[in-house]
Design a protein around this motif. Structure first.
Motif, PDB file in Angstrom:
ATOM      1  N   UNK A   1      23.874-104.868 -14.508  1.00 48.47           N
ATOM      2  CA  UNK A   1      24.369-105.172 -15.858  1.00 48.47           C
ATOM      3  C   UNK A   1      25.780-105.756 -15.773  1.00 48.47           C
ATOM      4  N   UNK A   2      26.598-105.170 -14.920  1.00 48.51           N
ATOM      5  CA  UNK A   2      27.967-105.685 -14.743  1.00 48.51           C
ATOM      6  C   UNK A   2      27.961-107.089 -14.156  1.00 48.51           C
ATOM      7  N   UNK A   3      27.062-107.317 -13.195  1.00 49.38           N
ATOM      8  CA  UNK A   3      26.959-108.673 -12.647  1.00 49.38           C
ATOM      9  C   UNK A   3      26.527-109.654 -13.736  1.00 49.38           C
ATOM     10  N   UNK A   4      25.558-109.257 -14.558  1.00 53.27           N
ATOM     11  CA  UNK A   4      25.097-110.121 -15.644  1.00 53.27           C
ATOM     12  C   UNK A   4      26.218-110.478 -16.606  1.00 53.27           C
ATOM     13  N   UNK A   5      27.040-109.498 -16.950  1.00 54.37           N
ATOM     14  CA  UNK A   5      28.179-109.761 -17.842  1.00 54.37           C
ATOM     15  C   UNK A   5      29.166-110.728 -17.200  1.00 54.37           C
ATOM     16  N   UNK A   6      29.372-110.579 -15.907  1.00 49.06           N
ATOM     17  CA  UNK A   6      30.261-111.500 -15.192  1.00 49.06           C
ATOM     18  C   UNK A   6      29.706-112.921 -15.245  1.00 49.06           C
ATOM     19  N   UNK A   7      28.417-113.072 -14.933  1.00 53.01           N
ATOM     20  CA  UNK A   7      27.792-114.398 -14.940  1.00 53.01           C
ATOM     21  C   UNK A   7      27.829-115.010 -16.339  1.00 53.01           C
ATOM     22  N   UNK A   8      27.592-114.190 -17.372  1.00 51.93           N
ATOM     23  CA  UNK A   8      27.715-114.658 -18.765  1.00 51.93           C
ATOM     24  C   UNK A   8      29.087-115.285 -18.990  1.00 51.93           C
ATOM     25  N   UNK A   9      30.118-114.568 -18.580  1.00 56.48           N
ATOM     26  CA  UNK A   9      31.487-115.046 -18.774  1.00 56.48           C
ATOM     27  C   UNK A   9      31.757-116.349 -18.054  1.00 56.48           C
ATOM     28  N   UNK A  10      31.221-116.491 -16.856  1.00 59.29           N
ATOM     29  CA  UNK A  10      31.421-117.727 -16.087  1.00 59.29           C
ATOM     30  C   UNK A  10      30.764-118.905 -16.814  1.00 59.29           C
ATOM     31  N   UNK A  11      29.553-118.691 -17.337  1.00 58.79           N
ATOM     32  CA  UNK A  11      28.851-119.755 -18.070  1.00 58.79           C
ATOM     33  C   UNK A  11      29.616-120.123 -19.332  1.00 58.79           C
ATOM     34  N   UNK A  12      30.047-119.122 -20.093  1.00 63.63           N
ATOM     35  CA  UNK A  12      30.776-119.379 -21.346  1.00 63.63           C
ATOM     36  C   UNK A  12      32.096-120.101 -21.087  1.00 63.63           C
ATOM     37  N   UNK A  13      32.780-119.711 -20.028  1.00 62.21           N
ATOM     38  CA  UNK A  13      34.050-120.358 -19.679  1.00 62.21           C
ATOM     39  C   UNK A  13      33.818-121.822 -19.324  1.00 62.21           C
ATOM     40  N   UNK A  14      32.731-122.084 -18.611  1.00 62.79           N
ATOM     41  CA  UNK A  14      32.421-123.473 -18.229  1.00 62.79           C
ATOM     42  C   UNK A  14      32.090-124.310 -19.459  1.00 62.79           C
ATOM     43  N   UNK A  15      31.335-123.736 -20.392  1.00 63.73           N
ATOM     44  CA  UNK A  15      31.025-124.458 -21.632  1.00 63.73           C
ATOM     45  C   UNK A  15      32.320-124.762 -22.381  1.00 63.73           C
ATOM     46  N   UNK A  16      33.208-123.769 -22.491  1.00 65.99           N
ATOM     47  CA  UNK A  16      34.473-123.955 -23.215  1.00 65.99           C
ATOM     48  C   UNK A  16      35.346-125.030 -22.575  1.00 65.99           C
TER      49      UNK A  16
END
Length: 150
Positions: free
Chosen positions: A99-114
């Protein structure tokens, strides 16, 4: 020249890896669950919009925000997943760690979109949106990125 004989004695490693694989959950990251709907009635879903951008269409160029992000960050993600496997083998909760890894990956994707994913928007699109940032208009697509452990 003398031939050497090598004997491979498995002292349980294969069984341990099999056990880990059998109980190791996976973290799914993308547009899932409730994040697939959009606020504006009658509009395409976030999953539809995401698919158009992820793969491109005849009119929309490919701006892969999921697959390319994983490709770009493959070494970092693999390093983190190896650490997850190590602590799980030491007794940590595999669901919590994934779950923690998933949250990290979410953040990386969102940061890239931003940050903006090329190619640049067409002038007509910039005028219509009032912004030159690809993939961001209302923020619904970016905010729909989520993760879950399965």
């Amino acid at each position: 020249m003398t031939k050497m004989q090598v004997t491979d004695t498995d002292k349980g490693m294969q069984a341990l890896l099999k056990q880990l694989g059998a109980r190791m959950p996976v973290s799914v990251v993308g547009i899932i669950g409730d994040g697939s709907t959009r606020d504006d009635e009658g509009a395409p879903t976030n999953q539809q919009v995401g698919t158009w951008h992820e793969f491109g269409t005849g009119k929309i160029p490919k701006r892969s925000f999921i697959r390319d992000t994983f490709d770009i960050n493959r070494a970092d993600f693999n390093k983190r997943l190896k650490k997850v496997a190590a602590v799980v083998l030491d007794g940590a909760d595999p669901r919590l760690k994934m779950a923690r890894f998933g949250l990290y990956a979410e953040g990386v994707i969102k940061k890239r979109i931003a940050a903006g994913i090329p190619p640049a928007l067409a002038d007509v699109t910039i005028k219509r949106k009032g912004s030159s940032k690809p993939l961001i208009h209302t923020g619904q697509l970016r905010n729909s990125i989520a993760s879950e452990v399965r």
